[in-house]
Design a protein around this motif. Structure first.
Motif, PDB file in Angstrom:
ATOM      1  N   PHE A   1       0.846  -1.308  -0.166  1.00  0.00           N
ATOM      2  CA  PHE A   1       0.278  -0.238   0.338  1.00  0.00           C
ATOM      3  C   PHE A   1       1.036   1.194   0.085  1.00  0.00           C
ATOM      4  CE2 PHE A   1      -2.123   3.271   2.080  1.00  0.00           C
ATOM      5  CZ  PHE A   1      -3.149   3.569   1.514  1.00  0.00           C
ATOM      6  N   LEU A   2       1.994   1.156   1.082  1.00  0.00           N
ATOM      7  CA  LEU A   2       2.715   2.735   0.649  1.00  0.00           C
ATOM      8  C   LEU A   2       3.079   2.934  -0.301  1.00  0.00           C
ATOM      9  CD1 LEU A   2       4.373   1.752   4.488  1.00  0.00           C
ATOM     10  CD2 LEU A   2       2.727   3.403   3.463  1.00  0.00           C
ATOM     11  N   ARG A   3       3.726   1.323  -1.345  1.00  0.00           N
ATOM     12  CA  ARG A   3       4.383   1.981  -2.083  1.00  0.00           C
ATOM     13  C   ARG A   3       3.720   2.176  -2.851  1.00  0.00           C
ATOM     14  NH1 ARG A   3       5.794  -3.974  -4.782  1.00  0.00           N
ATOM     15  NH2 ARG A   3       3.776  -3.784  -5.700  1.00  0.00           N
ATOM     16  N   GLN A   4       2.415   1.537  -3.527  1.00  0.00           N
ATOM     17  CA  GLN A   4       1.253   2.042  -4.674  1.00  0.00           C
ATOM     18  C   GLN A   4       0.748   3.806  -4.188  1.00  0.00           C
ATOM     19  OE1 GLN A   4      -1.908  -1.021  -3.851  1.00  0.00           O
ATOM     20  NE2 GLN A   4      -0.521  -2.383  -4.789  1.00  0.00           N
ATOM     21  N   THR A   5       0.706   4.342  -2.910  1.00  0.00           N
ATOM     22  CA  THR A   5      -0.043   5.610  -2.753  1.00  0.00           C
ATOM     23  C   THR A   5       1.267   6.353  -3.295  1.00  0.00           C
ATOM     24  OG1 THR A   5       0.153   5.064  -0.435  1.00  0.00           O
ATOM     25  CG2 THR A   5      -1.625   4.803  -1.409  1.00  0.00           C
ATOM     26  N   LEU A   6       2.378   6.022  -2.953  1.00  0.00           N
ATOM     27  CA  LEU A   6       3.436   7.194  -3.508  1.00  0.00           C
ATOM     28  C   LEU A   6       3.351   7.653  -4.273  1.00  0.00           C
ATOM     29  CD1 LEU A   6       6.258   8.660  -1.755  1.00  0.00           C
ATOM     30  CD2 LEU A   6       7.390   6.570  -2.754  1.00  0.00           C
ATOM     31  N   GLU A   7       3.094   8.998  -4.690  1.00  0.00           N
ATOM     32  CA  GLU A   7       3.203   9.760  -5.729  1.00  0.00           C
ATOM     33  C   GLU A   7       4.910   9.933  -5.910  1.00  0.00           C
ATOM     34  OE1 GLU A   7       0.223  11.808  -7.557  1.00  0.00           O
ATOM     35  OE2 GLU A   7      -0.646  11.089  -5.430  1.00  0.00           O
ATOM     36  N   LYS A   8       5.782   9.673  -7.403  1.00  0.00           N
ATOM     37  CA  LYS A   8       7.333   9.740  -6.653  1.00  0.00           C
ATOM     38  C   LYS A   8       7.084  11.064  -7.575  1.00  0.00           C
ATOM     39  CE  LYS A   8       8.589   5.164  -6.555  1.00  0.00           C
ATOM     40  NZ  LYS A   8       9.685   4.005  -7.263  1.00  0.00           N
ATOM     41  N   GLU A   9       6.866  11.527  -8.607  1.00  0.00           N
ATOM     42  CA  GLU A   9       6.451  12.322  -9.656  1.00  0.00           C
ATOM     43  C   GLU A   9       6.790  13.557  -8.805  1.00  0.00           C
ATOM     44  OE1 GLU A   9       8.495  12.328 -12.531  1.00  0.00           O
ATOM     45  OE2 GLU A   9       8.320  10.218 -12.869  1.00  0.00           O
ATOM     46  N   LYS A  10       5.336  13.453  -8.020  1.00  0.00           N
ATOM     47  CA  LYS A  10       4.837  14.771  -7.286  1.00  0.00           C
ATOM     48  C   LYS A  10       5.374  14.957  -6.283  1.00  0.00           C
ATOM     49  CE  LYS A  10       0.401  15.711  -4.380  1.00  0.00           C
ATOM     50  NZ  LYS A  10       1.971  16.277  -3.161  1.00  0.00           N
ATOM     51  N   MET A  11       6.713  14.135  -5.418  1.00  0.00           N
ATOM     52  CA  MET A  11       7.915  14.029  -5.246  1.00  0.00           C
ATOM     53  C   MET A  11       8.576  14.755  -4.928  1.00  0.00           C
ATOM     54  SD  MET A  11       9.529  11.480  -2.545  1.00  0.00           S
ATOM     55  CE  MET A  11      10.446  12.172  -0.792  1.00  0.00           C
TER      56      MET A  11
ATOM     57  N   ARG B   1      -2.524  11.244   4.102  1.00  0.00           N
ATOM     58  CA  ARG B   1      -3.469  11.256   3.637  1.00  0.00           C
ATOM     59  C   ARG B   1      -4.753  10.128   3.362  1.00  0.00           C
ATOM     60  NH1 ARG B   1      -1.987  12.846  -1.972  1.00  0.00           N
ATOM     61  NH2 ARG B   1      -4.226  13.337  -3.016  1.00  0.00           N
ATOM     62  N   TYR B   2      -3.596   8.749   3.351  1.00  0.00           N
ATOM     63  CA  TYR B   2      -4.102   7.849   3.627  1.00  0.00           C
ATOM     64  C   TYR B   2      -4.299   7.453   4.789  1.00  0.00           C
ATOM     65  CZ  TYR B   2      -2.964   8.477  -1.228  1.00  0.00           C
ATOM     66  OH  TYR B   2      -2.672   9.318  -2.441  1.00  0.00           O
ATOM     67  N   GLY B   3      -4.609   8.203   5.684  1.00  0.00           N
ATOM     68  CA  GLY B   3      -4.582   6.962   6.937  1.00  0.00           C
ATOM     69  C   GLY B   3      -3.050   6.703   7.814  1.00  0.00           C
ATOM     70  N   VAL B   4      -2.177   7.001   6.974  1.00  0.00           N
ATOM     71  CA  VAL B   4      -0.802   6.053   7.920  1.00  0.00           C
ATOM     72  C   VAL B   4      -0.053   7.745   8.438  1.00  0.00           C
ATOM     73  CG1 VAL B   4       1.681   5.042   7.151  1.00  0.00           C
ATOM     74  CG2 VAL B   4      -0.639   4.468   6.111  1.00  0.00           C
ATOM     75  N   LYS B   5      -0.062   7.668   9.440  1.00  0.00           N
ATOM     76  CA  LYS B   5       0.969   8.509  10.413  1.00  0.00           C
ATOM     77  C   LYS B   5       2.258   7.520  10.302  1.00  0.00           C
ATOM     78  CE  LYS B   5       0.632  10.466  15.283  1.00  0.00           C
ATOM     79  NZ  LYS B   5       0.020  10.347  16.666  1.00  0.00           N
ATOM     80  N   LEU B   6       3.059   8.561  10.660  1.00  0.00           N
ATOM     81  CA  LEU B   6       4.200   8.103  10.530  1.00  0.00           C
ATOM     82  C   LEU B   6       5.218   9.373  11.387  1.00  0.00           C
ATOM     83  CD1 LEU B   6       6.572   8.684   7.223  1.00  0.00           C
ATOM     84  CD2 LEU B   6       5.193   6.188   8.370  1.00  0.00           C
ATOM     85  N   THR B   7       6.035   7.988  12.938  1.00  0.00           N
ATOM     86  CA  THR B   7       6.920   9.252  13.718  1.00  0.00           C
ATOM     87  C   THR B   7       8.373   9.019  12.521  1.00  0.00           C
ATOM     88  OG1 THR B   7       5.319   8.130  15.825  1.00  0.00           O
ATOM     89  CG2 THR B   7       7.521   9.169  15.889  1.00  0.00           C
ATOM     90  N   VAL B   8       8.689  10.511  12.673  1.00  0.00           N
ATOM     91  CA  VAL B   8      10.219  10.646  12.529  1.00  0.00           C
ATOM     92  C   VAL B   8      11.120  10.586  13.084  1.00  0.00           C
ATOM     93  CG1 VAL B   8      11.014  11.723  10.396  1.00  0.00           C
ATOM     94  CG2 VAL B   8       8.583  11.554  10.236  1.00  0.00           C
ATOM     95  N   ASP B   9      12.144   9.946  12.852  1.00  0.00           N
ATOM     96  CA  ASP B   9      13.440  10.552  13.950  1.00  0.00           C
ATOM     97  C   ASP B   9      15.088   9.920  13.205  1.00  0.00           C
ATOM     98  OD1 ASP B   9      12.635  10.061  17.172  1.00  0.00           O
ATOM     99  OD2 ASP B   9      12.950   7.830  16.491  1.00  0.00           O
ATOM    100  N   ILE B  10      14.884  11.727  13.378  1.00  0.00           N
ATOM    101  CA  ILE B  10      16.222  12.262  12.283  1.00  0.00           C
ATOM    102  C   ILE B  10      17.381  12.284  13.450  1.00  0.00           C
ATOM    103  CG2 ILE B  10      17.174  13.995  10.909  1.00  0.00           C
ATOM    104  CD1 ILE B  10      14.120  14.739  10.236  1.00  0.00           C
ATOM    105  N   LEU B  11      18.112  11.442  13.298  1.00  0.00           N
ATOM    106  CA  LEU B  11      19.504  10.695  14.223  1.00  0.00           C
ATOM    107  C   LEU B  11      20.732  11.270  12.968  1.00  0.00           C
ATOM    108  CD1 LEU B  11      18.692   8.118  15.945  1.00  0.00           C
ATOM    109  CD2 LEU B  11      18.289  10.532  17.052  1.00  0.00           C
ATOM    110  N   PRO B  12      22.584  11.752  14.089  1.00  0.00           N
ATOM    111  CA  PRO B  12      23.728  12.159  13.168  1.00  0.00           C
ATOM    112  C   PRO B  12      23.538  10.676  12.299  1.00  0.00           C
ATOM    113  CG  PRO B  12      23.601  12.781  15.223  1.00  0.00           C
ATOM    114  CD  PRO B  12      21.980  12.220  15.665  1.00  0.00           C
ATOM    115  N   LEU B  13      24.565  10.406  11.293  1.00  0.00           N
ATOM    116  CA  LEU B  13      24.567   9.235  10.587  1.00  0.00           C
ATOM    117  C   LEU B  13      25.099   7.919  11.637  1.00  0.00           C
ATOM    118  CD1 LEU B  13      24.418   7.328   8.541  1.00  0.00           C
ATOM    119  CD2 LEU B  13      25.410   8.098   7.093  1.00  0.00           C
ATOM    120  N   VAL B  14      26.078   8.550  12.310  1.00  0.00           N
ATOM    121  CA  VAL B  14      27.009   7.781  12.413  1.00  0.00           C
ATOM    122  C   VAL B  14      26.495   7.240  13.979  1.00  0.00           C
ATOM    123  CG1 VAL B  14      27.919   9.889  14.330  1.00  0.00           C
ATOM    124  CG2 VAL B  14      29.194   7.862  13.773  1.00  0.00           C
ATOM    125  N   THR B  15      25.673   7.692  15.250  1.00  0.00           N
ATOM    126  CA  THR B  15      24.578   6.969  15.976  1.00  0.00           C
ATOM    127  C   THR B  15      24.612   6.184  15.511  1.00  0.00           C
ATOM    128  OG1 THR B  15      24.074   9.099  17.205  1.00  0.00           O
ATOM    129  CG2 THR B  15      22.432   7.683  17.837  1.00  0.00           C
TER     130      THR B  15
END
Length: 574
Positions: A374-384, A444-458
């Motif tokens: 579902f994540l693949r099907q709803t992802l509009e890469k051109e829109k991104m 928009r499709y009811g999928v909630k993401l919690t995002v963690d942005i960390l230093p790559l080395v961590t």
């Protein structure tokens, strides 16, 4: 303390202060503010006035306030002092002076932007115009191949170090490099015959012992630990001969000897910021503000035609896509991105579509197949690409552009109501904006993401962080040798997909290592198709990589990382 530094202290005490707008000041407090006696306060105020920086009207009578009026932009004044220090002494001295000022980050950033397009040090250093100077967005504190993961570090490591073997993509064959010959009777025991007279940057000759130490030193957190784990024994038969015994026959072992995991490093004096290799360039300076490499004059092959390369680090450069030079004079001679300031008639543009791709890996152990699909099907890469712009150019469908056509499953899936997933990514390279876009789009499709942005080395120091994440937003680098790219992706514990695919995938690849190269390459590409179809691997887009340069810079070629090949470039008409 200089007069200008006292002036900076005074102005910072009364921020926000605008040019031409009087403010009231309690004169008796100035001695404390300026950290000096009342007598020196009067001397300093007189100097500020004589320099034309302020207008000062003392209060008459006890308790009356004095009036201070700023006459010139104070940032411009400090900026001028930094430029003077750079011209009379050095860039490093100017940066250090700004660093000593409290809250001087904004000034340092502006100064670096000005410096990279205005000041030339060639006359002082005797290096002529054959030095590339351009901005980048982050420092490079670690250049040890056993630790590095990102594009920029991988790129520079290719010029600081050499590998026993290289791969010729045009002829699709392996070429001796640090070694002049190799031999294997059973694909399990390999002998490497080393060139004589190859010198490290500090003048010591490279020997068989250095080759063995460099191969064996990759620890469990190295991106190339998977290579050293294949080796049963590695020892020197004599000063210029190495014998390597693998745990199993591996006809494509030469592919591994082209990787950064096989680069020969002087381990006796290893420094992460100033590592010593045998490569065509060596590190001259590596700070938070500037990175400089210079030609290795005793390189065992042809000395580079360029004398050196300089990077100046400007925060947030990746996304802002423009520089703001203070003067109209522009002596910079290279840019990697589309900045407003370098769009000049005398500059030539070279570009190529990135071989690498931005991608998301989806954890097969924690995210059910219907949700992954579902994540693949709803992802509009051109829109991104349209929404985020920048250098994002083409939707990616697989790792290597054009290697094969991937047609996803047509089965329609639906998100489970209340689906809540954890997305992991690292700082920089546009990841923050990508993650924000994905969060809003999938919501928009009811999928909630919690995002963690960390230093790559961590993240890479603790792979369990990747393993626990439902999604990992990252970038997959591609090597000149496609087989090496696939093997690293599928076998390295530092690979972004390693912890998200089923363990049977790796076991399946390991069983095929005894196959000839062509058979093995076909197999790993089939594995990639499987990961794409199961939506464990979700390619997003490819960047357009640029090189802007004066026409005097010749033989401009971009490598597999999308960066300029410094061994081919040279300047015409000195």
């Amino acid at each position: 303390m200089k007069t200008i530094e006292h002036f900076y202290t005074l102005i910072r005490a009364y921020e926000p202060i605008q040019v031409g707008e009087p403010i009231e000041v309690r004169a008796h407090m100035l001695a404390t503010t300026l950290h000096c006696s009342k007598r020196n306060v009067k001397l300093l105020l007189r100097q500020f006035q004589e320099n034309g920086w302020i207008d000062w009207t003392p209060g008459i009578g006890r308790g009356n306030l004095s009036t201070l009026t700023l006459l010139k932009p104070w940032k411009q004044l400090l900026f001028g002092e930094a430029k003077k220090i750079a011209e009379q002494r050095s860039f490093s001295a100017a940066i250090q002076w700004l660093a000593n000022l409290s809250n001087g980050h904004e000034l340092k950033t502006a100064f670096i932007q000005w410096y990279v397009v205005n000041i030339q040090e060639e006359d002082k250093e005797g290096s002529g115009p054959d030095r590339l100077r351009f901005p980048s967005y982050r420092p490079l504190p670690c250049l040890d191949p056993a630790i590095i993961y990102r594009r920029t570090e991988n790129h520079f490591a290719r010029f600081l170090f050499d590998t026993p073997v290289t791969y010729d993509s045009d002829k699709n064959q392996y070429v001796p490099h640090l070694i002049h010959h190799w031999a294997s009777d059973d694909d399990q025991t390999w002998r490497l015959f080393i060139r004589k007279g190859v010198l490290f940057h500090h003048g010591i000759e490279m020997t068989a012992g250095d080759v063995c130490m460099s191969l064996k030193r990759h620890h469990s957190r190295s991106p190339y630990h998977w290579i050293s784990s294949m080796i049963s024994t590695c020892h020197e038969l004599d000063r210029y001969t190495v014998e390597i015994k693998l745990k199993y026959p591996f006809p494509s072992f030469l592919s591994l000897l082209t990787s950064l995991g096989a680069t020969v490093v002087q381990t006796a004096s290893l420094s992460q910021a100033h590592p010593i290799g045998t490569g065509p360039f060596k590190v001259k300076e590596n700070t938070d503000y500037r990175f400089v490499i210079e030609a290795h004059h005793n390189y065992f092959k042809s000395r580079p035609l360029l004398d050196g390369v300089e990077l100046y680090f400007v925060p947030d450069l990746y996304e802002q896509q423009q520089l703001h030079p203070v003067s109209d004079k522009d002596n910079s001679n290279f840019f990697h991105y589309q900045y407003e300031s370098e769009k000049r008639k005398d500059f030539v543009e070279t570009s190529q579509l990135d071989r690498c791709c931005k991608m998301v890996t989806i954890n097969a152990t924690s995210v059910p197949l219907p949700i992954r699909q579902f994540l693949r099907q709803t992802l509009e890469k051109e829109k991104m690409i349209h929404d985020l712009q920048g250098t994002r150019e083409r939707a990616a469908t697989q790792l290597y552009e054009g290697t094969h056509i991937f047609t996803p499953s047509q089965e329609i899936s639906r998100a489970i109501p209340g689906t809540h997933l954890h997305l992991l990514t690292y700082e920089g390279a546009g990841n923050e904006r990508d993650a924000d876009w994905l969060t809003k789009e999938w919501s928009r499709y009811g999928v909630k993401l919690t995002v963690d942005i960390l230093p790559l080395v961590t993240i890479y120091e603790n792979p369990k962080i990747m393993k626990k994440a439902d999604l990992f937003l990252t970038e997959q680098l591609t090597e000149e040798d496609p087989l090496l790219t696939y093997l690293w992706l599928l076998l390295s514990e530092m690979s972004p997909i390693f912890h998200h695919m089923e363990t049977s995938v790796q076991k399946d690849v390991l069983k095929q290592l005894s196959s000839p190269r062509t058979v093995l390459l076909t197999h790993v590409q089939a594995v990639e198709k499987r990961l794409l179809d199961e939506a464990v691997l979700l390619p997003l887009y490819r960047l357009r990589q640029y090189a802007y340069h004066p026409p005097t810079l010749q033989d401009v070629h971009l490598n597999s990382y999308g960066w300029l090949d410094y061994m081919k470039a040279w300047f015409m008409g000195r």
